[in-house]
Design an enzyme around this catalytic site. Structure first.
Site, PDB file in Angstrom:
ATOM      1  N   GLY A  39       0.962  -0.549   0.068  1.00  0.00           N
ATOM      2  CA  GLY A  39       0.080  -0.432   0.452  1.00  0.00           C
ATOM      3  C   GLY A  39       1.372   1.246   0.297  1.00  0.00           C
ATOM      4  N   HIS A  40       0.153   2.327  -0.249  1.00  0.00           N
ATOM      5  CA  HIS A  40       0.927   3.423  -0.182  1.00  0.00           C
ATOM      6  C   HIS A  40       0.291   5.160   0.269  1.00  0.00           C
ATOM      7  CE1 HIS A  40       4.499   3.367  -2.359  1.00  0.00           C
ATOM      8  NE2 HIS A  40       3.984   3.006  -2.821  1.00  0.00           N
ATOM      9  N   ASP A  41       0.618   5.794   1.122  1.00  0.00           N
ATOM     10  CA  ASP A  41      -0.211   6.856   1.829  1.00  0.00           C
ATOM     11  C   ASP A  41      -1.835   7.280   1.575  1.00  0.00           C
ATOM     12  OD1 ASP A  41      -1.165   9.854   1.515  1.00  0.00           O
ATOM     13  OD2 ASP A  41       0.660  10.012   3.688  1.00  0.00           O
ATOM     14  N   ILE A  42      -1.916   7.211  -0.054  1.00  0.00           N
ATOM     15  CA  ILE A  42      -3.465   7.234  -0.336  1.00  0.00           C
ATOM     16  C   ILE A  42      -3.910   6.115   0.119  1.00  0.00           C
ATOM     17  CG2 ILE A  42      -2.797   6.130  -2.490  1.00  0.00           C
ATOM     18  CD1 ILE A  42      -4.820   8.245  -4.006  1.00  0.00           C
ATOM     19  N   ASN A  43      -3.290   4.624   0.083  1.00  0.00           N
ATOM     20  CA  ASN A  43      -4.775   3.694   0.710  1.00  0.00           C
ATOM     21  C   ASN A  43      -4.676   3.504   2.050  1.00  0.00           C
ATOM     22  OD1 ASN A  43      -2.095   2.302  -1.803  1.00  0.00           O
ATOM     23  ND2 ASN A  43      -3.776   2.470  -1.993  1.00  0.00           N
ATOM     24  N   TYR A  44      -3.718   4.087   3.172  1.00  0.00           N
ATOM     25  CA  TYR A  44      -3.900   4.483   3.836  1.00  0.00           C
ATOM     26  C   TYR A  44      -4.647   5.318   4.614  1.00  0.00           C
ATOM     27  CZ  TYR A  44       1.069   1.650   3.076  1.00  0.00           C
ATOM     28  OH  TYR A  44       2.075   1.506   3.244  1.00  0.00           O
ATOM     29  N   ASP A  70       1.751   8.866   5.545  1.00  0.00           N
ATOM     30  CA  ASP A  70       3.501   8.250   5.655  1.00  0.00           C
ATOM     31  C   ASP A  70       3.725   9.703   6.442  1.00  0.00           C
ATOM     32  OD1 ASP A  70       2.677   6.923   3.542  1.00  0.00           O
ATOM     33  OD2 ASP A  70       3.369   8.167   2.241  1.00  0.00           O
TER      34      ASP A  70
END
Length: 300
Positions: A39-44, A70
């Site tokens: 995942g990345h920031d947008i997913n979290y 992040d």
């Protein structure tokens, strides 16, 4: 589970040193359905619920680069967890494991949104509330030179100064909190802001409490009078600007380095030698591609 596969999980290391503080910073946390998912920031941000609140009316939710999950929900909250664990260890003498999930970190940062839902601040759809671009007095407006002014005149005293600065008569306008009039008022404010340059608006609002400020570029922020007076930005020996460490402590303030950032691998040899590795061991690590050097400066 990566550290466990390497035999370096917290259970192993805490047996060696019960005072150890072991921080595990991940997107989804150490357990749960998504724990092993990429995942990345947008997913979290999405899974935390916060992303659903960000964006303008009739537009898709908007992710503000990767600052929230992040760096804020992840890095800052993990660092805070380490500080808390250090403080607790000073009392108990024991270390512990920190499970820092970016989802939970950014969700916790948004506690205000959760706890203020019944106060009327977030009762409207996205982009129609007081603080999410719904209100004309909490908005960003374009100036005649293509720059922007940020308006945050929430309190009535500040709002009155905003109206005065715009050359309007508050008695001839709808009530500030008349939500049905907000769309039309936004158009009126936008039309007025578009008639002057950013510098002209600054000359009008800088000495007031209208809560109107210029939207500054990185270059402009570093050279702005207020920031210069506080030395809020520093220049390294390459002439590159960056923010000074914050917050400022009165007795033990940070002493920032003005040297350029090191290149990846630039100090590998020096650090390993400092920790007791021999040059032969370092050469073997390099030949096995365990470590890397910048420009192969090492003399092994």
């Amino acid at each position: 589970g990566v550290m466990e596969r390497l035999g370096l999980g917290p259970d192993v290391l805490l047996q060696e040193n019960p005072r150890l503080i072991y921080a595990r910073l991940t997107g989804f946390g150490q357990t749960g359905k998504y724990a092993k998912s990429a995942g990345h920031d947008i997913n979290y941000l999405a899974v935390s619920g916060v992303l659903s609140k960000l964006g303008r009316k009739n537009e898709n939710p908007y992710a503000p680069v990767n600052l929230l999950a992040d760096f804020a929900g992840g890095g800052v909250m993990c660092a805070l967890g380490i500080v808390i664990a250090l403080f607790e260890r000073a009392r108990s003498g024991s270390g512990q494991v920190i499970d820092a999930s970016m989802v939970e970190g950014v969700a916790y940062l948004s506690s205000f949104l959760w706890k203020s839902q019944n106060l009327g601040l977030w009762s409207q759809p996205r982009g129609e509330n007081l603080l999410d671009s719904g209100a004309p007095f909490y908005e960003i407006y374009r100036t005649s030179d293509g720059k922007f002014m940020a308006v945050g005149a929430i309190e009535s005293a500040f709002y009155n100064q905003l109206i005065k600065g715009l050359g309007l008569n508050v008695d001839k306008l709808p009530a500030q909190m008349s939500v049905s009039d907000w769309p039309e008022m936004k158009k009126k404010f936008a039309s007025i802001f578009a008639q002057k340059t950013q510098a002209e608006w600054c000359s009008i609002f800088d000495s007031t409490d209208a809560c109107v400020t210029p939207v500054l570029s990185f270059d402009d922020a570093a050279s702005h009078q207020h920031n210069k007076e506080r030395s809020s930005f520093i220049k390294n020996d390459q002439g590159e600007m960056s923010p000074r460490p914050a917050p400022v402590l009165s007795r033990t303030p940070a002493v920032p380095s003005c040297k350029r950032d090191p290149f990846i691998g630039e100090h590998t040899e020096e650090i390993l030698l400092e920790y007791g590795f021999t040059k032969q061991e370092i050469a073997k690590l390099y030949s096995d591609k365990v470590i890397a050097f910048k420009n192969l400066k090492a003399n092994l």
